[in-house]
Design a protein around this motif. Structure first.
Motif, short mmCIF file in Angstrom:
data_model
loop_
_atom_site.label_atom_id
_atom_site.label_comp_id
_atom_site.label_asym_id
_atom_site.label_seq_id
_atom_site.Cartn_x
_atom_site.Cartn_y
_atom_site.Cartn_z
N LEU A 44 0.83 -1.21 0.00
CA LEU A 44 0.00 0.00 0.00
C LEU A 44 0.86 1.26 0.00
CD1 LEU A 44 -2.75 -0.99 2.61
CD2 LEU A 44 -3.06 -0.78 0.13
N ALA A 45 1.93 1.22 0.77
CA ALA A 45 2.80 2.40 0.88
C ALA A 45 3.69 2.55 -0.35
CB ALA A 45 3.64 2.30 2.14
N HIS A 46 4.24 1.44 -0.83
CA HIS A 46 5.16 1.51 -1.96
C HIS A 46 4.47 2.04 -3.23
CE1 HIS A 46 8.06 0.46 -5.03
NE2 HIS A 46 7.14 -0.31 -5.61
N SER A 47 3.26 1.53 -3.51
CA SER A 47 2.56 1.99 -4.70
C SER A 47 2.22 3.48 -4.59
CB SER A 47 1.29 1.17 -4.93
OG SER A 47 0.46 1.16 -3.79
N THR A 48 2.05 3.97 -3.38
CA THR A 48 1.81 5.40 -3.14
C THR A 48 3.09 6.19 -3.30
OG1 THR A 48 0.06 4.80 -1.60
CG2 THR A 48 0.90 7.04 -1.46
N TRP A 49 4.18 5.63 -2.78
CA TRP A 49 5.50 6.25 -2.92
C TRP A 49 5.83 6.48 -4.39
CZ3 TRP A 49 9.44 3.93 -5.66
CH2 TRP A 49 10.70 4.53 -5.58
N PHE A 50 5.43 5.57 -5.26
CA PHE A 50 5.71 5.71 -6.69
C PHE A 50 5.12 7.01 -7.23
CE2 PHE A 50 5.30 5.10 -11.20
CZ PHE A 50 6.34 4.25 -11.57
N PHE A 51 3.86 7.29 -6.91
CA PHE A 51 3.22 8.51 -7.40
C PHE A 51 3.84 9.76 -6.77
CE2 PHE A 51 -0.21 5.43 -8.29
CZ PHE A 51 -0.43 5.73 -9.63
N GLU A 52 4.15 9.67 -5.48
CA GLU A 52 4.77 10.82 -4.82
C GLU A 52 6.13 11.13 -5.42
OE1 GLU A 52 4.89 12.21 -0.33
OE2 GLU A 52 6.35 10.61 -0.67
N THR A 53 6.92 10.08 -5.65
CA THR A 53 8.30 10.25 -6.10
C THR A 53 8.40 10.68 -7.55
OG1 THR A 53 9.04 8.59 -4.52
CG2 THR A 53 10.52 9.07 -6.36
N PHE A 54 7.67 10.02 -8.42
CA PHE A 54 7.84 10.25 -9.86
C PHE A 54 6.87 11.26 -10.46
CE2 PHE A 54 9.54 5.87 -9.25
CZ PHE A 54 10.86 6.16 -9.58
N LEU A 55 5.86 11.66 -9.71
CA LEU A 55 4.91 12.65 -10.24
C LEU A 55 4.79 13.90 -9.37
CD1 LEU A 55 2.56 10.00 -11.62
CD2 LEU A 55 3.12 12.05 -12.91
N LEU A 56 4.43 13.73 -8.11
CA LEU A 56 4.21 14.91 -7.28
C LEU A 56 5.50 15.71 -7.07
CD1 LEU A 56 1.67 13.49 -4.69
CD2 LEU A 56 1.22 14.99 -6.64
N LYS A 57 6.58 15.04 -6.78
CA LYS A 57 7.85 15.74 -6.58
C LYS A 57 8.31 16.43 -7.86
CE LYS A 57 9.97 13.05 -2.84
NZ LYS A 57 11.13 12.18 -2.49
N ALA A 58 8.00 15.82 -9.00
CA ALA A 58 8.49 16.33 -10.28
C ALA A 58 7.58 17.38 -10.91
CB ALA A 58 8.67 15.16 -11.26
#
Length: 385
Positions: A44-58
């Motif tokens: 649950l956390a890792h799949s969320t981390w993906f969006f945070e890392t590769f989209l929201l941060k960018a």
């Protein structure tokens, strides 16, 4: 794709992950009984981390990260993104709590919806699609990991009543003749695919016959009763070592109780249905069974050539093909390039999809891959002669 469609698809995919976890108790979210199984909380956390890392941060101006430590805890294998906790330690992460993980998901979802309302950058939209496909992969892993966690509980607890997943039977019998020739394989056309499907190319295949049906539990019982697990002549050398080192006598989740075979399903412990399609076997077992039947496993190219004539979607089907790059394959730069390419070593290709595969996440060119000893996925056997 319209922003409305993307937003609705995002919501649907993200909600499914949480629906998969609805039957769980808090204690079920944490265990990691073996290294290849990840706790549901981590998924649950890792799949969320993906969006945070590769989209929201960018792409989200002034985005504030939910928790700086989550990059270390929930990165999986992306060396380009920074250091990460060892895979074997995922079950030790009792904190943050599952409550915090759900807060993390909802925090990221709110910001993602704001981003999606205004997103027009083509590369960013492609990353959203990759993130959704990535989460769908983890949804299947959640189902199989939950089964492994509960299936190794001595009480064999029920995950969801009626949610058996292994009772499907074959719809067809017999073999299909495929003539020799030069065929094109690999992804071609519109829509999403992973980079390991690209590089559509020609391949030559000899004429062969491929079974319309998958091997059943009853078929495999005959193999077992004939001494299949005791006959070294049927096994690849590595497979024979695996059988002896692990003392294997049956497929995963099978238990002989009072002289009858039972297996653990997500609906609890049940008697093995001989007519149902076999599941949870590894490449070694698939190869040995094919040898016993004096047939073989298809190559991934034979499978793809025949796929339009086959009924599939019940089990990931082992092929006799090593997981290697297609002609012209090149890893993308940066972290995204770590998604598939670096795993093209010591693994075998599986084709099709399974009963645990998320909706709209399968296609004839999809190349799944696992190590030869792994059998916790819904894997099965289709024979060729």
């Amino acid at each position: 794709m319209t922003t409305t469609y993307i937003s609705e698809t995002y919501t649907t995919v993200r909600q499914l992950s949480e629906q998969i976890c609805e039957p769980l108790e808090t204690e079920d979210y944490v265990p990691q009984p073996v290294p290849f199984v990840s706790p549901p909380k981590w998924h649950l956390a890792h799949s969320t981390w993906f969006f945070e890392t590769f989209l929201l941060k960018a792409y989200y101006p002034d985005y504030i990260v939910f928790d700086e430590s989550f990059n270390y805890l929930f990165n999986s294998y992306y060396n380009n993104v920074g250091e990460r906790t060892l895979r074997t330690d995922r079950g030790n992460v009792t904190r943050p709590t599952i409550k915090s993980v759900y807060e993390y998901r909802h925090y990221v979802d709110r910001h993602m919806q704001e981003l999606l309302n205004e997103l027009s950058d083509e590369k960013a939209l492609e990353m959203v699609q990759l993130g959704l496909q990535h989460e769908q992969q983890h949804q299947e892993l959640m189902i199989t990991d939950i089964k492994y966690i509960l299936g190794h509980n001595p009480l064999f607890p029920v995950y969801r009543s009626g949610y058996n997943l292994v009772n499907a039977v074959n719809q067809e019998t017999g073999f299909i003749d495929i003539p020799e020739g030069i065929y094109e394989v690999g992804f071609d056309g519109d829509g999403f695919c992973f980079d390991n499907e690209l590089g559509r190319h020609k391949t030559y295949v000899q004429n062969f016959k491929i079974s319309k049906s998958l091997v059943t539990n009853g078929d495999f019982m005959e193999f077992m009763e004939a001494g299949g697990y005791q006959d070294f002549n049927l096994w690849l050398d590595e497979g024979w070592s695996w059988v002896n080192n692990e003392a294997v006598q049956s497929p995963l989740y099978w238990h002989k109780i009072k002289g009858e075979w039972h297996y653990y399903t997500l609906a609890g412990l049940e008697k093995v249905n001989p007519k149902a399609i076999l599941s949870h076997i590894n490449f070694y077992e698939a190869s040995a069974f094919a040898q016993w039947k004096e047939m073989r496993l298809p190559t991934e190219f034979e499978w793809e050539v025949a796929s339009g004539l086959l009924y599939w979607g019940q089990r990931w089907e082992w092929t006799n093909s090593s997981y290697l790059p297609y002609p012209g394959f090149a890893k993308a730069k940066g972290a995204v390039g770590e998604y598939n390419g670096k795993f093209m070593i010591n693994q075998m290709v599986l084709r099709g999809s399974s009963v645990a595969t998320s909706p709209h996440h399968s296609r004839p060119t999809y190349r799944n891959f696992f190590h030869t000893n792994e059998r916790w996925q819904y894997t099965g056997i289709r024979l060729v002669k």
